[in-house]
Design an enzyme around this catalytic site. Structure first.
Site, mmCIF file in Angstrom:
data_model
loop_
_atom_site.group_PDB
_atom_site.id
_atom_site.type_symbol
_atom_site.label_atom_id
_atom_site.label_comp_id
_atom_site.label_asym_id
_atom_site.label_seq_id
_atom_site.Cartn_x
_atom_site.Cartn_y
_atom_site.Cartn_z
ATOM 1 N N LYS A 13 0.659 -1.152 -0.047
ATOM 2 C CA LYS A 13 0.019 0.090 -0.093
ATOM 3 C C LYS A 13 0.887 1.071 -0.032
ATOM 4 O O LYS A 13 0.547 2.153 -0.725
ATOM 5 C CB LYS A 13 -0.916 -0.052 1.088
ATOM 6 C CG LYS A 13 -0.629 0.119 2.463
ATOM 7 C CD LYS A 13 -1.716 -0.072 3.446
ATOM 8 C CE LYS A 13 -0.935 -0.659 4.648
ATOM 9 N NZ LYS A 13 -0.157 0.121 5.365
ATOM 10 N N ARG A 88 -6.782 2.143 11.621
ATOM 11 C CA ARG A 88 -6.042 0.936 11.769
ATOM 12 C C ARG A 88 -7.028 0.217 12.682
ATOM 13 O O ARG A 88 -6.798 -0.901 12.845
ATOM 14 C CB ARG A 88 -4.930 1.161 12.333
ATOM 15 C CG ARG A 88 -3.828 0.551 11.430
ATOM 16 C CD ARG A 88 -2.394 0.735 12.031
ATOM 17 N NE ARG A 88 -1.433 -0.130 11.484
ATOM 18 C CZ ARG A 88 -0.675 0.540 10.411
ATOM 19 N NH1 ARG A 88 -0.853 1.558 10.151
ATOM 20 N NH2 ARG A 88 0.083 -0.371 9.915
ATOM 21 N N ARG A 122 12.107 -6.383 2.564
ATOM 22 C CA ARG A 122 11.717 -4.801 2.364
ATOM 23 C C ARG A 122 12.930 -3.917 2.838
ATOM 24 O O ARG A 122 13.618 -4.067 4.000
ATOM 25 C CB ARG A 122 10.490 -4.278 3.299
ATOM 26 C CG ARG A 122 10.282 -2.800 3.036
ATOM 27 C CD ARG A 122 9.116 -2.541 3.189
ATOM 28 N NE ARG A 122 8.350 -2.583 4.381
ATOM 29 C CZ ARG A 122 7.060 -2.552 4.829
ATOM 30 N NH1 ARG A 122 6.080 -1.982 3.870
ATOM 31 N NH2 ARG A 122 6.654 -2.764 5.898
ATOM 32 N N ARG A 152 13.824 -1.264 8.283
ATOM 33 C CA ARG A 152 12.904 -0.575 9.341
ATOM 34 C C ARG A 152 12.910 -1.609 10.547
ATOM 35 O O ARG A 152 12.892 -2.583 10.515
ATOM 36 C CB ARG A 152 11.515 -0.559 8.618
ATOM 37 C CG ARG A 152 11.020 0.652 8.522
ATOM 38 C CD ARG A 152 9.702 0.859 7.913
ATOM 39 N NE ARG A 152 8.845 0.180 8.455
ATOM 40 C CZ ARG A 152 7.465 0.237 8.141
ATOM 41 N NH1 ARG A 152 7.094 0.611 7.025
ATOM 42 N NH2 ARG A 152 6.681 -0.405 8.765
ATOM 43 N N ARG A 163 2.800 -7.786 13.943
ATOM 44 C CA ARG A 163 2.155 -6.848 13.133
ATOM 45 C C ARG A 163 1.068 -7.580 12.327
ATOM 46 O O ARG A 163 -0.164 -6.946 12.062
ATOM 47 C CB ARG A 163 3.145 -6.236 12.298
ATOM 48 C CG ARG A 163 3.819 -5.133 12.999
ATOM 49 C CD ARG A 163 4.887 -4.683 12.032
ATOM 50 N NE ARG A 163 4.556 -4.198 10.879
ATOM 51 C CZ ARG A 163 5.440 -3.842 9.812
ATOM 52 N NH1 ARG A 163 6.750 -4.305 10.114
ATOM 53 N NH2 ARG A 163 5.024 -3.514 8.857
#
Ligand code: ADP
Ligand code: ZN
Length: 205
Positions: A13, A88, A122, A152, A163
């Site tokens: 996203k 969220r 990522r 990250r 998560r």
């Protein structure tokens, strides 16, 4: 046009959000980016948020909502915006309904089982926010600005699992919430970046 983009961590996203905002000239409001900026700047909010983020938990609503309200109240949001990472949970969705009208809720549908690997590979640019996968950036540099890419803190495997769990419990139910409001548009997030983008643009027309 006021747009929300929804999807699990690793659904792409953030990548799609950047493209949509470029194409439509609207600001990209990512609560994750706003929080990370606060952490980088060493603000009080950043200090409070960091513990939750590093554990893969949601940052408390009062902190995120204050941040979001201030941001959508800025002048550049008057002609529309794209929200990435907010709301969220149901409480955040209710607050949002009270302050703005949402025209489209884009949902990137993905196979949750395949996302942990995507997230673990990522790499992100700490300077401009560009994000890619390790295999796409063998030199470790940002394609947009040349900065060294980083992993990250919350993309570590143990945190990613958490998560995804938090997403399934708190955020996934919002798909039905926006469906009931009649603004939900679902796109297959397992396709290539360009295909997903083409599907999104078709939906926005
Ligand atoms: P991703 O979508 O890949 O999980 P984000 O950058 O959107 O990444 O979010 C990273 C972290 O920031 C989340 O795991 C959470 O701790 C915090 N965060 C971002 N947006 C919110 C929000 N709306 N409410 C609570 N916490 C948030
Ligand atoms: Zn960059």
């Amino acid at each position: 046009m006021n747009i929300i983009i929804m999807g699990a961590p690793g659904s792409g996203k953030g990548t799609q959000a950047v493209k949509i905002c470029k194409a439509h000239g609207i600001p990209h409001i990512s609560t994750g980016d706003l929080l990370r900026k606060n952490i980088a700047d060493g603000t009080e909010l950043g200090k409070q948020a960091k513990t939750y983020m590093d554990a893969g938990k949601l940052v408390p609503d009062e902190l995120v909502i204050a941040l979001l309200k201030a941001r959508v109240g800025e002048d550049d949001c008057k002609a529309g915006f794209l929200l990435d990472g907010f709301p969220r949970n149901a409480a955040q969705a209710k607050v949002l309904d009270g302050i703005v009208d949402i025209d489209v809720a884009l949902y990137l549908e993905t196979d949750l089982k395949k996302l942990a690997d995507r997230v673990a590979s990522r790499r992100v640019c700490p300077k401009c926010g560009y994000s890619t996968s390790a295999s796409q950036a063998p030199d470790g540099k940002c394609r947009e600005c040349g900065e060294n890419l980083i992993i990250r803190d919350d993309d570590k495997r143990e945190v990613v699992e958490n998560r995804l769990k938090v997403y399934a419990e708190n955020t996934a139910p919002l798909v039905d919430y926006y469906k009931a409001e009649g603004v939900l548009k679902t796109v297959d997030g397992m396709n290539s970046i360009d295909e997903v983008n083409a599907d999104i643009e078709a939906v926005l027309k």
